[in-house]
Structures are given as C-alpha cells and as structure tokens.
Design an enzyme around this catalytic site. Structure first.
Site, PDB file in Angstrom:
ATOM      1  CE  LYS A   1      38.148  33.151  45.809  1.00  0.00           C
ATOM      2  NZ  LYS A   1      38.278  34.520  46.293  1.00  0.00           N
TER       3      LYS A   1
ATOM      4  CG  ASP B   1      41.917  32.482  43.701  1.00  0.00           C
ATOM      5  OD1 ASP B   1      42.931  32.544  44.426  1.00  0.00           O
ATOM      6  OD2 ASP B   1      41.061  33.381  43.635  1.00  0.00           O
TER       7      ASP B   1
HETATM    8  O1  C5P Z   1      46.706  34.512  39.636  1.00  0.00           O
HETATM    9  P1  C5P Z   1      45.618  35.305  38.998  1.00  0.00           P
HETATM   10  O2  C5P Z   1      45.778  35.411  37.510  1.00  0.00           O
HETATM   11  O3  C5P Z   1      44.241  34.878  39.386  1.00  0.00           O
HETATM   12  O4  C5P Z   1      45.774  36.784  39.563  1.00  0.00           O
HETATM   13  C1  C5P Z   1      45.106  37.882  39.014  1.00  0.00           C
HETATM   14  C2  C5P Z   1      45.784  39.158  39.466  1.00  0.00           C
HETATM   15  O5  C5P Z   1      45.609  39.339  40.873  1.00  0.00           O
HETATM   16  C3  C5P Z   1      47.282  39.172  39.255  1.00  0.00           C
HETATM   17  O6  C5P Z   1      47.600  39.634  37.973  1.00  0.00           O
HETATM   18  C4  C5P Z   1      47.763  40.125  40.334  1.00  0.00           C
HETATM   19  O7  C5P Z   1      47.568  41.464  39.921  1.00  0.00           O
HETATM   20  C5  C5P Z   1      46.783  39.875  41.463  1.00  0.00           C
HETATM   21  N1  C5P Z   1      47.308  38.924  42.479  1.00  0.00           N
HETATM   22  C6  C5P Z   1      48.316  39.351  43.340  1.00  0.00           C
HETATM   23  N2  C5P Z   1      48.813  38.479  44.279  1.00  0.00           N
HETATM   24  C7  C5P Z   1      48.294  37.219  44.394  1.00  0.00           C
HETATM   25  C8  C5P Z   1      47.273  36.779  43.536  1.00  0.00           C
HETATM   26  C9  C5P Z   1      46.790  37.663  42.578  1.00  0.00           C
HETATM   27  O8  C5P Z   1      48.779  40.495  43.254  1.00  0.00           O
HETATM   28  N3  C5P Z   1      48.790  36.423  45.322  1.00  0.00           N
END
Ligand code: C5P
Length: 300
Positions: A11, A138
């Site tokens: 993406k 994601d």
């Molecule tokens: O959800 P995911 O594990 O992919 O997110 C990785 C990191 O990205 C999270 O630990 C956070 O630090 C950051 N993040 C965030 N806000 C979001 C998505 C991700 O701060 N909406």
C-alpha cells in the site's frame, strides 16, 4: 487441501493525517490507503506446527521467530477457531521490508486468508477483518485492498470509489525504518514546536480526485504528516523526492512511515520513464513502477 497460495498487495497512503498521541500510545488517523501492484505471496502447507520461512531479496531482514506477523496471524486464527492447527508458511517477499508499504501486514493478511482456506474454517471476511485489526493497524487494509479511508488507528475502514487507474513509481531505500520510531520522532517534533495538533480531517479535494481518476489533482493533494519526521531521520530522501518532481512526477511523498518514496506518474509510460530517470541519475538505487488500486489478499 495440502497447499494454498495467497497474493497480497503493498500500500501507499495518499493522505496520512496524524492526530494527537492517545493514552494507548497510538494516534487517531485519517489514513487514505491505496493498494498497489507490488506483491508478497504467502503459501500455507499442511503441517503439525506453525512455522515460517521467508524467501526473496529482503528475507534476511524478516524475523522468523514468534514475533513474525504471519505466525502471529496463523496463531490468532487457530485460537479464534478454538483448535490447535499447524501450517508451514512460505513467504515470497516482493514488498520492501520495513519500507512504509505494509509488507509485514500483507504477510499477516495473507496468512489469515491462506490458513482459513487450508484448515477449511470457512470464516467470513468480517471475522478475518476483526482478527486483522488486533494484529496491526494496517492488516485490515491488506485484506481489503482497493482504496479506503482508515480511521481510529487506521483499522476502521470505509471503501472509497476510484475513477481510474493511477500509475506510481516507488524508490526503494537502503535499510528500513521502524514505524514506531517515526511516530515517536513526529511526537518529538510536535512537542518541540508546541503547536496545537488538529484533529485529522479527510481532504475533500483528494476524495474528488480519486473519484474522478484525475491523477494531476491527486498529485497536488498527496499529503503525509509523518514525512517531516521521516526526512529528519533519513535526510538523504529529500533529494530523491526533489529528483522525482524534477522528472515530472505529479506528486512525490514518503510512503507511510518510509523510507520508500512514492511518485505519482501521468500514465504507465511516464512511470517507466520516471523509474528509469530515478535510477540512472542515482537519485534511487532501485525504482519500481506499479499501478493501483488492486484487490487485497487473494487466493490464487
Ligand atoms: O499497529 P502497528 O503495530 O502496525 O503499529 C506500529 C507502531 O506504529 C505502534 O506501536 C505505534 O508506535 C505506531 N502507530 C501509532 N498510531 C497509529 C498506528 C501506529 O502511533 N495509528
């Protein structure tokens, strides 16, 4: 069934608006996802236990222990089904690792679809979407594909109609960036500037450009609130973006948290020429042309 193969797209975020830091460490987003024709393939084979093997160019950078997102996805699916199942997952990487193109999320989405089929669970899409949202912000979009706006952490999706095919070039960088470190840098910069962080809003002009398939308008409305943070961590990306603009890109942004840079081209021929220019001038060591939108995780 003894083996199942699923193809999952990368993406790019055509709008990534980041709200204030929440108490849970995440940020509320308006995140317009667009699936593009760069793919990982996930094969799931019958097995006693859940294992993963990663092949392809960047495979040495992907963990194969319990932190692997595809393993976590298969485990979460087995737990949801209430039984202990096994699968050997074999991932062929086409999506850059830690590149801001949801490569890890793609593998998780691929594992969900593949194991749902391999194990004959027949779980509906909505159940897979729910499990996906718990695995990462994601992952639901990697299942869905197309073009969609994500709110909340980015996991609450609404599909967006698009009026045509958009042609892109992606400049791949050496070495990845951790998403968490880019969000942390964004928070640090915001704190230092003491500026008020507005609540994220969907850009109506961008929506219209997507709906009509107007690449020129889309190019002028691309936005990414993480870009300043990414460029602070990787200043060498700024000249790459400039070079793409000089070679006629309609828009140039960092893809998600980066370090991959995304360039919107006029058409397929321009995308090929742009990719060629970026590599021959040394602005990027590798540049890949792709198009979107494409469908999400799909059995093949
Ligand atoms: O959800 P995911 O594990 O992919 O997110 C990785 C990191 O990205 C999270 O630990 C956070 O630090 C950051 N993040 C965030 N806000 C979001 C998505 C991700 O701060 N909406």
């Amino acid at each position: 069934m003894s083996s199942v193969t699923v193809r999952v797209p990368a993406k790019v975020n055509v709008q990534l608006s980041v709200g204030p830091l929440r108490d849970d460490g995440y940020h509320d987003l308006v995140n317009v996802f667009h699936a593009v024709s760069i793919f990982d393939e996930v094969v799931a084979k019958e097995s006693e236990s859940i294992t993963v093997q990663v092949n392809g160019k960047w495979s040495d950078q992907v963990p194969t222990d319990d932190s692997n997102l595809a393993i976590r996805a298969a485990r979460a699916l087995a737990k949801h089904a209430g039984r202990s199942y096994g699968a050997d997952l074999i991932i062929q990487k086409g999506i850059p690792v830690a590149g801001g193109m949801a490569g890890g999320s793609a593998d998780a989405a691929g594992a969900l679809v593949a194991c749902n089929e391999l194990w004959g669970l027949g779980l509906p899409f909505e159940d897979l979407m729910e499990i996906a949202g718990d695995l990462g912000s994601d992952v639901p979009f990697s299942l869905l594909g197309g073009t969609a706006v994500g709110t909340g952490r980015g996991e609450q999706l609404t599909e967006l109609p698009t009026g045509g095919v958009f042609h892109w070039v992606f400049a791949l960088a050496n070495g990845g960036l951790s998403t968490a470190s880019v969000y942390a840098e964004c928070d640090r910069l915001r704190e230092a500037s003491k500026a008020e962080v507005p609540w994220p809003q969907l850009n109506d002009s961008l929506m219209e450009a997507l709906g009509t398939g107007d690449a020129y308008a889309l190019g002028s409305h691309l936005s990414n609130d993480l870009q300043t943070a990414t460029l602070n961590l990787r200043p060498e990306l700024a000249p790459t973006l400039d070079s793409g603009r000089q070679h006629g890109a309609l828009g140039a942004i960092v893809s998600g948290s980066g370090p991959t840079c995304a360039f919107l081209a006029i058409d397929a021929t321009h995308a090929r020429d742009l990719a060629h220019s970026l590599t021959t001038t040394g602005a990027a060591h590798t540049a890949v042309a792709a198009h979107g939108p494409v469908q999400g995780a799909t059995l093949i």
